[in-house]
Design an enzyme around this catalytic site. Structure first.
Site, PDB file in Angstrom:
ATOM      1  N   HIS A  11      31.082  80.727  45.059  1.00 16.30           N
ATOM      2  CA  HIS A  11      30.817  79.721  44.014  1.00 16.30           C
ATOM      3  C   HIS A  11      29.304  79.523  43.931  1.00 16.30           C
ATOM      4  O   HIS A  11      28.703  78.889  44.793  1.00 16.30           O
ATOM      5  CB  HIS A  11      31.502  78.391  44.343  1.00 16.30           C
ATOM      6  CG  HIS A  11      31.367  77.388  43.234  1.00 16.30           C
ATOM      7  ND1 HIS A  11      32.444  76.764  42.641  1.00 16.30           N
ATOM      8  CD2 HIS A  11      30.273  76.906  42.587  1.00 16.30           C
ATOM      9  CE1 HIS A  11      32.023  75.949  41.706  1.00 16.30           C
ATOM     10  NE2 HIS A  11      30.704  76.005  41.645  1.00 16.30           N
ATOM     11  N   HIS A  27      25.705  79.043  41.187  1.00 16.29           N
ATOM     12  CA  HIS A  27      25.046  78.901  39.876  1.00 16.29           C
ATOM     13  C   HIS A  27      23.720  79.655  39.920  1.00 16.29           C
ATOM     14  O   HIS A  27      22.857  79.338  40.735  1.00 16.29           O
ATOM     15  CB  HIS A  27      24.794  77.426  39.557  1.00 16.29           C
ATOM     16  CG  HIS A  27      26.051  76.629  39.455  1.00 16.29           C
ATOM     17  ND1 HIS A  27      26.733  76.452  38.281  1.00 16.29           N
ATOM     18  CD2 HIS A  27      26.790  76.015  40.411  1.00 16.29           C
ATOM     19  CE1 HIS A  27      27.828  75.740  38.503  1.00 16.29           C
ATOM     20  NE2 HIS A  27      27.890  75.462  39.796  1.00 16.29           N
ATOM     21  N   LEU A  28      23.580  80.640  39.035  1.00 14.47           N
ATOM     22  CA  LEU A  28      22.341  81.433  38.999  1.00 14.47           C
ATOM     23  C   LEU A  28      21.482  81.099  37.789  1.00 14.47           C
ATOM     24  O   LEU A  28      20.340  81.537  37.706  1.00 14.47           O
ATOM     25  CB  LEU A  28      22.660  82.928  38.982  1.00 14.47           C
ATOM     26  CG  LEU A  28      22.998  83.585  40.320  1.00 14.47           C
ATOM     27  CD1 LEU A  28      23.347  85.052  40.115  1.00 14.47           C
ATOM     28  CD2 LEU A  28      21.857  83.451  41.317  1.00 14.47           C
ATOM     29  N   ARG A  29      22.029  80.348  36.816  1.00 11.16           N
ATOM     30  CA  ARG A  29      21.307  80.038  35.565  1.00 11.16           C
ATOM     31  C   ARG A  29      20.938  81.324  34.817  1.00 11.16           C
ATOM     32  O   ARG A  29      21.537  82.358  35.022  1.00 11.16           O
ATOM     33  CB  ARG A  29      20.058  79.178  35.831  1.00 11.16           C
ATOM     34  CG  ARG A  29      20.257  77.990  36.767  1.00 11.16           C
ATOM     35  CD  ARG A  29      21.329  77.017  36.304  1.00 11.16           C
ATOM     36  NE  ARG A  29      21.321  75.801  37.117  1.00 11.16           N
ATOM     37  CZ  ARG A  29      22.373  75.032  37.313  1.00 11.16           C
ATOM     38  NH1 ARG A  29      23.536  75.328  36.767  1.00 11.16           N
ATOM     39  NH2 ARG A  29      22.287  73.949  38.036  1.00 11.16           N
ATOM     40  N   ASN A  44      28.573  78.201  33.489  1.00 10.57           N
ATOM     41  CA  ASN A  44      28.180  76.997  32.729  1.00 10.57           C
ATOM     42  C   ASN A  44      26.727  77.062  32.262  1.00 10.57           C
ATOM     43  O   ASN A  44      25.920  76.193  32.534  1.00 10.57           O
ATOM     44  CB  ASN A  44      28.451  75.708  33.527  1.00 10.57           C
ATOM     45  CG  ASN A  44      27.646  75.618  34.818  1.00 10.57           C
ATOM     46  OD1 ASN A  44      27.288  76.630  35.411  1.00 10.57           O
ATOM     47  ND2 ASN A  44      27.381  74.404  35.264  1.00 10.57           N
ATOM     48  N   LYS A  76      36.981  79.796  34.683  1.00 10.32           N
ATOM     49  CA  LYS A  76      36.641  78.505  35.289  1.00 10.32           C
ATOM     50  C   LYS A  76      37.035  77.340  34.400  1.00 10.32           C
ATOM     51  O   LYS A  76      36.688  77.299  33.219  1.00 10.32           O
ATOM     52  CB  LYS A  76      35.127  78.459  35.549  1.00 10.32           C
ATOM     53  CG  LYS A  76      34.583  77.133  36.076  1.00 10.32           C
ATOM     54  CD  LYS A  76      34.828  76.942  37.556  1.00 10.32           C
ATOM     55  CE  LYS A  76      34.488  75.536  38.038  1.00 10.32           C
ATOM     56  NZ  LYS A  76      33.087  75.358  38.392  1.00 10.32           N
ATOM     57  N   HIS A 108      37.202  73.030  38.686  1.00  8.76           N
ATOM     58  CA  HIS A 108      36.413  71.856  39.061  1.00  8.76           C
ATOM     59  C   HIS A 108      37.400  70.702  39.062  1.00  8.76           C
ATOM     60  O   HIS A 108      37.835  70.249  38.002  1.00  8.76           O
ATOM     61  CB  HIS A 108      35.266  71.604  38.069  1.00  8.76           C
ATOM     62  CG  HIS A 108      34.418  70.433  38.455  1.00  8.76           C
ATOM     63  ND1 HIS A 108      33.128  70.560  38.916  1.00  8.76           N
ATOM     64  CD2 HIS A 108      34.704  69.100  38.522  1.00  8.76           C
ATOM     65  CE1 HIS A 108      32.658  69.354  39.237  1.00  8.76           C
ATOM     66  NE2 HIS A 108      33.598  68.455  38.978  1.00  8.76           N
ATOM     67  N   HIS A 122      34.822  73.769  45.537  1.00 12.73           N
ATOM     68  CA  HIS A 122      34.016  72.753  46.244  1.00 12.73           C
ATOM     69  C   HIS A 122      34.819  71.485  46.578  1.00 12.73           C
ATOM     70  O   HIS A 122      34.502  70.400  46.103  1.00 12.73           O
ATOM     71  CB  HIS A 122      32.732  72.404  45.481  1.00 12.73           C
ATOM     72  CG  HIS A 122      32.880  72.244  43.985  1.00 12.73           C
ATOM     73  ND1 HIS A 122      33.799  71.419  43.388  1.00 12.73           N
ATOM     74  CD2 HIS A 122      32.212  72.824  42.961  1.00 12.73           C
ATOM     75  CE1 HIS A 122      33.682  71.488  42.077  1.00 12.73           C
ATOM     76  NE2 HIS A 122      32.728  72.347  41.798  1.00 12.73           N
ATOM     77  N   LEU A 156      28.047  67.130  42.216  1.00 11.21           N
ATOM     78  CA  LEU A 156      29.398  66.754  41.787  1.00 11.21           C
ATOM     79  C   LEU A 156      30.380  67.847  42.191  1.00 11.21           C
ATOM     80  O   LEU A 156      30.091  69.022  41.967  1.00 11.21           O
ATOM     81  CB  LEU A 156      29.447  66.534  40.273  1.00 11.21           C
ATOM     82  CG  LEU A 156      28.749  65.254  39.816  1.00 11.21           C
ATOM     83  CD1 LEU A 156      28.617  65.219  38.297  1.00 11.21           C
ATOM     84  CD2 LEU A 156      29.514  64.010  40.297  1.00 11.21           C
ATOM     85  N   ASP A 215      28.090  76.478  45.967  1.00 11.88           N
ATOM     86  CA  ASP A 215      27.812  75.663  44.781  1.00 11.88           C
ATOM     87  C   ASP A 215      26.307  75.410  44.653  1.00 11.88           C
ATOM     88  O   ASP A 215      25.908  74.377  44.124  1.00 11.88           O
ATOM     89  CB  ASP A 215      28.599  74.342  44.791  1.00 11.88           C
ATOM     90  CG  ASP A 215      28.653  73.707  43.408  1.00 11.88           C
ATOM     91  OD1 ASP A 215      28.355  74.392  42.408  1.00 11.88           O
ATOM     92  OD2 ASP A 215      29.002  72.502  43.323  1.00 11.88           O
ATOM     93  N   ALA A 256      22.934  66.583  38.593  1.00 13.10           N
ATOM     94  CA  ALA A 256      23.782  66.825  39.774  1.00 13.10           C
ATOM     95  C   ALA A 256      23.617  68.273  40.214  1.00 13.10           C
ATOM     96  O   ALA A 256      23.656  69.183  39.389  1.00 13.10           O
ATOM     97  CB  ALA A 256      25.237  66.555  39.420  1.00 13.10           C
TER      98      ALA A 256
END
Ligand code: DOR
Ligand code: ZN
Length: 373
Positions: free
Chosen positions: A14, A16-18, A42, A114, A152, A190, A242, A270, A286
């Site tokens: 899990h 986030h790499l943007r 996201n 997701k 989530h 998470h 979050l 995360d 967050a």
């Protein structure tokens, strides 16, 4: 006292790499510590189609090449980074079609879909407000094609206390989801509560092919901190993510789950980068940025409960349970950490001048990653 940890190379299930410059700033940290990662969709706009996921994966690999070409890395480090394999995820919306699920299942690139309950977290406004009401046909297709749903797990009802939103989600969404789609493979992402850990422990059967039906990822911050960390000596925005940190009783339940050796619990950082000034503001974002030092933090959590003596428990959580769930091979090679003090920098370069503040900035960790080969 154990001085060296050697395990099969871990994966981050899990992350986030943007995108764009932010991606270029953070991708190396993950590629130097993990062989694969499940990359969250996201973005703005979100990654909703297979074509978009394929294109995003290309940008991630290009960012790694750029880091290798311009960064100050050893030959061994560059080789490790180039072996990094980003596993892609589609963002579920009310418009996702069963056809797109079939395409995802056959893509070889997209590994999951997701669920962001609309309004639950960062860039979730395009998400789904009524999963069972809106997405029946898509969930059915996912069940049929064996595509996992990554969840989530928080209700978005503002009447529900923010610390209770995950526990409420277990009862109002997870249980009915398991009943209506008994063969849907689900990862409760998470997890932060005893209720979620118990639900995953008790409800994870296997499908006809022997694959687990329900699993969960756990972050380093939820294993190491309770909600007191958010208010220690003043408001601490870098501990805000979050689902939010919970009480100590929940942290203990997560530690028990992570170190249980049960196959349904695995590593998911995360890690969620936000520039310093966007965290330290009147309405801060967050997300905790943990990727560069996450493995040391997980080792510390396991050691806290005496679970590092048998390194196989750590290896199961970091390197074996995730691949088994996703039907992927265990990574070849080795990942090595030494018991050697390491001071987390107070800030790292990021897109804007403000930089990024990693989780536990300025603190000393007990473990240093020495090798991923
Ligand atoms: O803290 C979080 N940050 N939780 C999420 O679910 C999203 C993430 C982000 O993208 O920043
Ligand atoms: Zn996330």
């Amino acid at each position: 006292m154990i001085q060296t940890i050697q395990i099969a190379p871990p994966d981050d299930w899990h992350l986030h790499l943007r995108d764009g410059e932010a991606l270029e700033c953070v991708v190396a940290a993950t590629a130097l510590n993990f062989r694969r990662a499940i990359v969250m969709p996201n973005l703005r706009p979100p990654v909703t189609t297979v074509d978009q996921a394929v294109a995003y994966r290309g940008r991630i690999l290009a960012a790694i090449e750029k880091a290798c070409a311009t960064g100050n890395y050893t030959v061994e480090e560059k080789a490790a980074m180039r072996r990094f394999d980003p596993l892609m995820v589609l963002y579920l919306t009310g418009a996702t079609s069963p056809h797109e699920i079939e395409k995802a299942a056959n893509s070889g690139v997209v590994k999951a879909v997701k669920l962001y309950p609309a309004g639950a977290t960062t860039n979730s406004d395009a998400g789904v407000s009524d999963l069972l009401g809106q997405c029946g046909a898509v969930l059915h297709a996912m069940e049929e094609h064996g595509v996992p749903l990554l969840v989530h797990g928080e209700v978005t009802d503002t009447d529900v206390d923010v610390f209770d939103r995950e526990a409420a989600f277990v009862e109002t969404v997870m249980r009915p989801l398991r009943t209506r789609f008994p063969n849907l493979r689900v990862v409760f992402e998470h997890i932060t509560t005893e209720q979620a850990a118990t639900f995953v422990t008790e409800n994870s059967g296997r499908d006809s092919q022997g694959r687990l039906l329900l699993a969960a990822t756990i972050t380093p911050q939820h294993l190491l901190y309770n909600r007191n960390a958010l208010f220690k000596g003043g408001l601490q925005p870098h501990w805000y993510c979050l689902p939010v940190l919970k009480r100590e009783v929940h942290r203990k339940a997560l530690l028990k789950a992570a170190t249980s050796g049960l196959p349904q619990f695995f590593l998911g950082t995360d890690s969620a980068p936000h520039a310093k000034h966007l965290k330290e503001m009147s309405c801060g974002c967050a997300g905790c940025y943990s990727a560069p030092y996450a493995m040391a933090m997980y080792a510390e959590a396991f050691e806290q409960v005496g679970a590092l003596n048998d390194v196989s428990l750590f290896e199961q959580f970091c390197s074996l349970n995730g691949p088994a769930f996703y039907g992927l091979p265990v990574n070849e090679g080795a990942f090595v950490m030494q018991r050697k003090k390491f001071e987390v920098p107070t800030s790292l370069p990021f897109v804007t001048e403000s930089g990024i503040v990693p989780l536990r900035a300025g603190e000393t960790l007990d473990w240093t990653v020495t090798r991923l080969v």
